[in-house]
Scaffold this motif. Structure first.
Motif, PDB file in Angstrom:
ATOM      1  N   LYS A   4      34.281  45.303  45.743  1.00 34.65           N
ATOM      2  CA  LYS A   4      34.036  44.350  44.659  1.00 34.65           C
ATOM      3  C   LYS A   4      34.863  44.707  43.425  1.00 34.65           C
ATOM      4  O   LYS A   4      35.008  45.876  43.070  1.00 34.65           O
ATOM      5  CB  LYS A   4      32.548  44.345  44.299  1.00 34.65           C
ATOM      6  CG  LYS A   4      32.162  43.357  43.211  1.00 34.65           C
ATOM      7  CD  LYS A   4      30.656  43.390  42.963  1.00 34.65           C
ATOM      8  CE  LYS A   4      30.246  42.359  41.918  1.00 34.65           C
ATOM      9  NZ  LYS A   4      28.774  42.365  41.699  1.00 34.65           N
ATOM     10  N   ILE A   5      35.446  43.672  42.781  1.00 36.48           N
ATOM     11  CA  ILE A   5      36.015  43.812  41.442  1.00 36.48           C
ATOM     12  C   ILE A   5      34.946  43.348  40.464  1.00 36.48           C
ATOM     13  O   ILE A   5      34.625  42.167  40.375  1.00 36.48           O
ATOM     14  CB  ILE A   5      37.308  42.997  41.291  1.00 36.48           C
ATOM     15  CG1 ILE A   5      38.374  43.510  42.265  1.00 36.48           C
ATOM     16  CG2 ILE A   5      37.826  43.067  39.857  1.00 36.48           C
ATOM     17  CD1 ILE A   5      39.678  42.770  42.209  1.00 36.48           C
ATOM     18  N   LYS A   6      34.381  44.298  39.762  1.00 38.31           N
ATOM     19  CA  LYS A   6      33.165  44.056  38.987  1.00 38.31           C
ATOM     20  C   LYS A   6      33.349  42.959  37.942  1.00 38.31           C
ATOM     21  O   LYS A   6      32.514  42.060  37.813  1.00 38.31           O
ATOM     22  CB  LYS A   6      32.726  45.364  38.326  1.00 38.31           C
ATOM     23  CG  LYS A   6      31.432  45.254  37.540  1.00 38.31           C
ATOM     24  CD  LYS A   6      31.031  46.608  36.950  1.00 38.31           C
ATOM     25  CE  LYS A   6      29.731  46.483  36.155  1.00 38.31           C
ATOM     26  NZ  LYS A   6      29.342  47.795  35.566  1.00 38.31           N
ATOM     27  N   GLU A   7      34.439  43.016  37.160  1.00 37.58           N
ATOM     28  CA  GLU A   7      34.617  42.084  36.039  1.00 37.58           C
ATOM     29  C   GLU A   7      34.785  40.639  36.517  1.00 37.58           C
ATOM     30  O   GLU A   7      34.408  39.699  35.815  1.00 37.58           O
ATOM     31  CB  GLU A   7      35.841  42.492  35.205  1.00 37.58           C
ATOM     32  CG  GLU A   7      35.652  43.761  34.407  1.00 37.58           C
ATOM     33  CD  GLU A   7      35.787  45.024  35.240  1.00 37.58           C
ATOM     34  OE1 GLU A   7      35.547  46.122  34.727  1.00 37.58           O
ATOM     35  OE2 GLU A   7      36.137  44.907  36.449  1.00 37.58           O
ATOM     36  N   LEU A   8      35.374  40.442  37.703  1.00 37.95           N
ATOM     37  CA  LEU A   8      35.653  39.103  38.188  1.00 37.95           C
ATOM     38  C   LEU A   8      34.597  38.585  39.158  1.00 37.95           C
ATOM     39  O   LEU A   8      34.601  37.400  39.496  1.00 37.95           O
ATOM     40  CB  LEU A   8      37.024  39.070  38.880  1.00 37.95           C
ATOM     41  CG  LEU A   8      38.223  39.485  38.013  1.00 37.95           C
ATOM     42  CD1 LEU A   8      39.492  39.466  38.848  1.00 37.95           C
ATOM     43  CD2 LEU A   8      38.349  38.569  36.802  1.00 37.95           C
ATOM     44  N   GLY A   9      33.726  39.469  39.606  1.00 37.48           N
ATOM     45  CA  GLY A   9      32.729  39.062  40.596  1.00 37.48           C
ATOM     46  C   GLY A   9      33.323  38.778  41.967  1.00 37.48           C
ATOM     47  O   GLY A   9      32.675  38.154  42.815  1.00 37.48           O
ATOM     48  N   LEU A  10      34.539  39.220  42.200  1.00 37.33           N
ATOM     49  CA  LEU A  10      35.195  39.015  43.495  1.00 37.33           C
ATOM     50  C   LEU A  10      34.723  40.075  44.482  1.00 37.33           C
ATOM     51  O   LEU A  10      34.663  41.259  44.156  1.00 37.33           O
ATOM     52  CB  LEU A  10      36.711  39.106  43.345  1.00 37.33           C
ATOM     53  CG  LEU A  10      37.419  37.968  42.608  1.00 37.33           C
ATOM     54  CD1 LEU A  10      38.890  38.286  42.444  1.00 37.33           C
ATOM     55  CD2 LEU A  10      37.240  36.652  43.352  1.00 37.33           C
TER      56      LEU A  10
ATOM     57  N   THR B  43      37.365  47.265  37.339  1.00 37.60           N
ATOM     58  CA  THR B  43      36.534  48.288  37.978  1.00 37.60           C
ATOM     59  C   THR B  43      36.382  47.937  39.458  1.00 37.60           C
ATOM     60  O   THR B  43      35.867  46.869  39.800  1.00 37.60           O
ATOM     61  CB  THR B  43      35.141  48.360  37.327  1.00 37.60           C
ATOM     62  OG1 THR B  43      35.299  48.588  35.924  1.00 37.60           O
ATOM     63  CG2 THR B  43      34.328  49.483  37.943  1.00 37.60           C
ATOM     64  N   LEU B  44      36.828  48.851  40.300  1.00 29.47           N
ATOM     65  CA  LEU B  44      36.719  48.665  41.752  1.00 29.47           C
ATOM     66  C   LEU B  44      35.481  49.403  42.248  1.00 29.47           C
ATOM     67  O   LEU B  44      35.348  50.608  42.046  1.00 29.47           O
ATOM     68  CB  LEU B  44      37.969  49.204  42.446  1.00 29.47           C
ATOM     69  CG  LEU B  44      38.045  49.014  43.964  1.00 29.47           C
ATOM     70  CD1 LEU B  44      38.191  47.536  44.309  1.00 29.47           C
ATOM     71  CD2 LEU B  44      39.206  49.816  44.548  1.00 29.47           C
TER      72      LEU B  44
ATOM     73  N   THR C  22      33.536  54.280  42.736  1.00 29.80           N
ATOM     74  CA  THR C  22      33.943  53.477  41.585  1.00 29.80           C
ATOM     75  C   THR C  22      35.226  54.065  41.001  1.00 29.80           C
ATOM     76  O   THR C  22      35.361  55.297  40.881  1.00 29.80           O
ATOM     77  CB  THR C  22      32.853  53.476  40.499  1.00 29.80           C
ATOM     78  OG1 THR C  22      31.639  52.978  41.047  1.00 29.80           O
ATOM     79  CG2 THR C  22      33.262  52.587  39.340  1.00 29.80           C
ATOM     80  N   SER C  23      36.167  53.184  40.652  1.00 29.26           N
ATOM     81  CA  SER C  23      37.396  53.636  39.995  1.00 29.26           C
ATOM     82  C   SER C  23      37.974  52.519  39.137  1.00 29.26           C
ATOM     83  O   SER C  23      37.694  51.338  39.369  1.00 29.26           O
ATOM     84  CB  SER C  23      38.431  54.095  41.031  1.00 29.26           C
ATOM     85  OG  SER C  23      38.952  52.983  41.730  1.00 29.26           O
ATOM     86  N   GLN C  24      38.778  52.914  38.143  1.00 27.04           N
ATOM     87  CA  GLN C  24      39.466  51.960  37.285  1.00 27.04           C
ATOM     88  C   GLN C  24      40.870  51.708  37.852  1.00 27.04           C
ATOM     89  O   GLN C  24      41.568  52.640  38.251  1.00 27.04           O
ATOM     90  CB  GLN C  24      39.576  52.497  35.867  1.00 27.04           C
ATOM     91  CG  GLN C  24      38.223  52.743  35.198  1.00 27.04           C
ATOM     92  CD  GLN C  24      37.452  51.457  34.973  1.00 27.04           C
ATOM     93  OE1 GLN C  24      37.990  50.489  34.447  1.00 27.04           O
ATOM     94  NE2 GLN C  24      36.192  51.457  35.376  1.00 27.04           N
ATOM     95  N   VAL C  25      41.244  50.434  37.851  1.00 22.51           N
ATOM     96  CA  VAL C  25      42.533  50.051  38.415  1.00 22.51           C
ATOM     97  C   VAL C  25      43.294  49.213  37.399  1.00 22.51           C
ATOM     98  O   VAL C  25      42.758  48.245  36.850  1.00 22.51           O
ATOM     99  CB  VAL C  25      42.360  49.245  39.721  1.00 22.51           C
ATOM    100  CG1 VAL C  25      43.713  48.864  40.290  1.00 22.51           C
ATOM    101  CG2 VAL C  25      41.552  50.048  40.733  1.00 22.51           C
TER     102      VAL C  25
END
Length: 904
Positions: A51-57, A78-79, A90-93
């Motif tokens: 999941k890409i947290k900010e986009l809800g994808l 945020t992945l 969790t990691s920042q991309v």
């Protein structure tokens, strides 16, 4: 039909021609892609939620551990990755304006236990549970690792461990798979997305025992369908996925060898398997290869007592050799990041050599014994080849696939002998599961018998399908709501052919010495068998005397011509669907259209025996029939994430099932006898017939599903589900002699469309791995069904054929770094099988226990021991009451000892 050319529908050609235009375009948006691995760095994680947290994808990692997000705007995201059995990741991309960002993820075990998600039952359960949790529809999955944890001979036996699944056994081995008790003919079976044709003559169901378990990457059972799936799935859809080179992170080799013994026949049977995968760099491209081969030769048998519930008891003795050869070669080519190609192939050859002895004791006004043999070797082959590709162009994904599959069944020169003796001293009370037959010594003396008939029978069936499929997927966004639009088309051309050549000899036996054919060494576990004959002697006897035998030409023609037909089906399908992600709610909805053009060629075969005009002949009238029908099939699947551990699902769909080939074949077999009746002092004619029905309508079903799944943590799941099916056009066999078309006939049996049938059920499942190494799983399916049928021309309500009220599985296991133990139990309650005359035939409940033990010499090597049918459970069928035998058959226990090694 022979020589028929593929005639692709214009709409399919139009969709296919658009593929070139899309592929030529160039991707310009930013893409985030990655690969997920387990701690040992050589296991790729399938089914993880990404999941890409900010986009809800959100997406789910594929079987090669990969995931991908396209058309991302520049920014920091945020992945989040969640996988049952591993710690959350969790990691920042950082994503730039355009280009490809690669992220390699190494998951850590949720608990500090070595190999928690790497080896053993936990690995198989983790992959299957994660795949089920993140699926958009209601689905059950068996991973390759899970298949290896049980003593299953083939794909069908592996599937019986899942909730709602049951199998139909032949000689103790699982063959056909039922989903929620529905007839296996009403399921859809595919291999690598390609529809699998049936090698057997009159059916659609595929006996999955022809697919060795070593060749399987995974098995997926979809109990609710989506519009991009084939609509012929009233029970559900079974997808067999074979190995891919990208399934493993590095080169892999595996080998296993096994020997087994059947207790009933005391025979040793070998089994070997070998697989290899690797990925090669071709410049900047990647080429993956996966190949596997499996061979086994199993010798076993069964002892059997059957009766007609009235005045006949039959003893049967089987010696069986089943040989399986399976091979797969799969290629995957990644030309660049946006273009991937594949070629999948699977070949399976299954031979079933059987020698059957049978003694039928008839207790009428005058006793009679019919001693018969059957000697045959039946060979089934399946060849499946499919090629396709996936292309990414901007926000479009284009998938296309070409497929060809062919199944055959050959049964050449099956040899049958029938000997008859009359007025010998025999008696029985016809009571109990194994009715005892009292026999005098004269019964064993073959000189008291006369050779009545010899037949030599050859039959061949072939089922092949060619298909073309194109799917287009477009990523969409509306006010920050992520969605996908998907549409496509599929064309399938199927041809089914069944031919028989039967020679029946009923005279010319004067110089044949069959008395010397007696076999004095027969062992039969159910009492006193009666006379036994020697296989080799009988085969040599036929070769020596066949030219002097007298052929019954009329009966031979009727049996041959009445068993031969051709059928063709052209199926065009198109669909449109959308997937909408609303935070915790995911909706997949759409509609599918399927049009079927059907044609059949056969014959109306009539045997005329007319004493009045001194005429005996066979009249063969060609019969050709064709028709078309179409259906819109809407469906919707909803998945709601109440919490990260609690998932609710709901689904509605319409599905269909085309009738069995044997039911719709243009075949009529009619017997017309004109004899002088002393009572009326006139000649009277009796007519009987068994006929196909090309006008049969397909089954249609409305399907409702509700389920709740709880994932408590570690590797485990608890679930409860409710399902309802309302099936119209249910097919039954009825006596239609009183209809206008068959006026003047005494009996005419024909498949016809019945009224409505309903099925309701509840599925319960629990899987849990404990910290101390204990593993447990249990599931049960409780169903209730109603169907309208006819008995003696009267309408009455009964349950669906072969519908068990309860099916259940229980497994208790224990694992350490060195050992793995499993005790499993499979239960299937009794069910109504068929209507036989004025009686109802039932199948009794069946409970079977199996045991498997493994000892790991090291990470790569283990030895194992399997015990199958530990409780020596028989198969029992009865008429009306359990005291009235229909069939009682025993198979004995089977023990297996094996060795397995892998390089990874």
């Amino acid at each position: 039909m022979k020589g028929k050319k593929i005639n692709l529908k214009p709409s399919v050609i139009a969709l296919a021609s658009s593929l070139t235009m899309f592929v030529q375009a160039q991707a310009t948006a930013a893409t985030l892609q990655g690969e997920i691995k387990a701690p040992a760095a050589n296991q790729l994680i399938t089914g993880a939620n990404v999941k890409i947290k900010e986009l809800g994808l959100t997406t789910v990692s594929k079987r090669d551990g990969s995931f991908r997000f396209d058309n991302l705007k520049a920014g920091t995201y945020t992945l989040e990755i969640n996988y049952i059995g591993a710690k959350p990741y969790t990691s920042q991309v950082e994503v730039s304006e355009e280009g490809v960002i690669h992220q390699e993820v190494m998951l850590e075990a949720e608990q500090e236990i070595e190999n928690l998600i790497v080896r053993g039952q936990r690995a198989g359960q983790a992959g299957a549970i994660n795949g089920q949790k993140n699926s958009k529809s209601i689905k059950s999955i068996v991973s390759a690792d899970s298949i290896g944890q049980f003593p299953d001979q083939n794909a069908s036996e592996a599937l019986q461990r899942l909730p709602g699944m049951s199998i139909e056994r032949d000689q103790g081995e699982g063959r056909f798979v039922g989903i929620r008790g529905i007839d296996p003919n009403l399921n859809n079976v595919t291999i690598n997305g390609l529809n699998l044709p049936s090698p057997e003559g009159g059916v659609r169901s595929v006996a999955l025992d022809v697919i060795p378990s070593q060749l399987i990457g995974s098995l997926e059972v979809s109990k609710s369908v989506t519009p991009d799936m084939d609509g012929d799935a009233i029970g559900g859809s079974i997808e067999v996925k074979s190995l891919s080179g990208f399934d493993r992170a590095e080169q892999s080799i595996s080998f296993n060898a096994q020997v087994s013994q059947n207790q009933l026949r005391d025979e040793l049977s070998p089994k070997l398997g070998l697989s290899f995968t690797d990925v090669y760099q071709v410049g900047a491209d990647e080429l993956a290869i996966a190949t596997a081969v499996s061979w086994s030769k199993r010798k076993f048998g069964s002892d059997n007592v059957e009766s007609n519930g009235d005045d006949e008891v039959e003893h049967r003795h089987y010696n069986i050799t089943r040989e399986r050869l399976g091979a797969a070669v799969n290629l995957d080519y990644r030309a660049d990041f946006n273009n991937q190609y594949f070629l999948r192939s699977l070949y399976s050859e299954f031979s079933d050599e059987e020698f059957r002895l049978a003694n039928t004791f008839v207790f009428d006004d005058e006793t009679e014994i019919e001693s018969g043999t059957k000697s045959r070797k039946e060979t089934q082959t399946i060849l499946s080849m499919t090629a396709g590709a996936e292309h990414i162009v901007d926000s479009w994904k284009i998938d296309w696939q070409l497929g060809y599959s062919k199944s055959t069944e050959d049964n050449p020169n099956a040899l049958y002998y029938t000997l008859v003796a009359e007025e010998l001293d025999i008696s029985t009370d016809m009571q109990g599961p194994i009715p005892k037959v009292n026999q005098s010594e004269a019964v064993q003396d073959l000189s008291n018998y006369e050779l009545d008939e010899i037949s030599n029978e050859s039959d061949h069936s072939q089922d092949k399908e060619t298909s073309l499929k194109l799917d287009l997927t477009k990523s969409l966004e509306f006010d920050s709501v992520q969605a996908q639009l998907k549409f496509g088309a599929k064309y399938r051309q199927r041809e089914k052919q069944t031919y028989a050549h039967i020679n029946i000899y009923d005279d010319g036996f004067d110089n044949i010495d069959f008395v010397s054919a007696k076999n004095p060494h027969l062992e039969w576990s159910l009492g006193q068998f009666g006379p036994a004959l020697d296989k080799a002697y009988l085969e040599n006897l036929y070769r020596t005397h066949s030219t002097n035998l007298e052929l019954n030409q009329l009966n031979s023609r009727v049996e041959s011509e009445g068993s031969s037909f051709d059928i063709s089906e052209d199926i065009f399908a198109a669909y449109i669907m959308t997937e909408i992600n609303l935070d915790k709610l995911t909706l997949v909805a759409g509609v599918r259209y399927e049009k079927t053009d059907f044609a059949t060629t056969g014959a109306r075969v009539e045997l005329i025996e007319d004493e009045e005009n001194d005429n005996e002949e066979v009249v063969n009238t060609p019969w050709i029939s064709d028709r078309s029908y179409a259906k819109w099939l809407p469906s919707i699947n909803a998945r709601y994430e109440l919490t990260t551990k609690l998932i609710a699902r709901a689904a509605y769909s319409q599905t269909l099932a085309r009738p069995n080939f044997g039911d719709v074949a243009a075949v009529q077999v009619i017997e017309s006898k004109t004899e002088f009746d002393d009572d009326s002092n006139t000649f009277e004619t009796e007519r009987e017939a068994e006929v196909g029905n090309p006008e049969l309508k397909p089954y249609f079903s409305d399907n409702f599903d509700l389920s709740l799944e709880y994932y408590p943590g570690h590797i485990g799941v608890m679930s409860i589900g409710y399902f309802h099916k309302k099936i119209s056009n249910f097919v039954i066999i009825a006596n239609v002699a009183n209809t206008p078309e068959w006026d003047g006939y005494d009996d005419v049996y024909q498949p016809i469309n019945g009224e409505q049938a309903t099925l309701n059920g509840v599925e319960l499942s629990w899987v849990k791995s404990f910290d101390n190494g204990l593993i447990m799983s249990a599931n049960a399916t409780l169903t209730d069904s109603e169907a309208v049928t006819l008995l003696d021309e009267e309408r009455f309500v009964t349950s669906l054929p072969n519908q068990s009220d309860t099916t259940a599985n229980l497994m208790i296991g224990y694992e350490t770094d060195d050992i793995s133990l499993r005790l499993t139990s499979v239960y299937k309650s009794g069910n109504q099988e068929e209507i036989d005359g004025d009686m109802i035939r039932f199948e009794d409940s069946h409970t079977q226990y199996d045991f498997t033990a493994k000892y790991f010499i090291n990470q790569r090597t283990h030895v194992y021991f399997n015990a199958i049918n530990l409780n020596d459970e028989p198969m029992y069928h009865y008429f009306d009451s359990k005291i009235n035998n229909a069939q009682y058959e025993v198979y004995g226990r089977t023990f297996e000892l094996g060795f397995s090694w892998n390089s990874f």
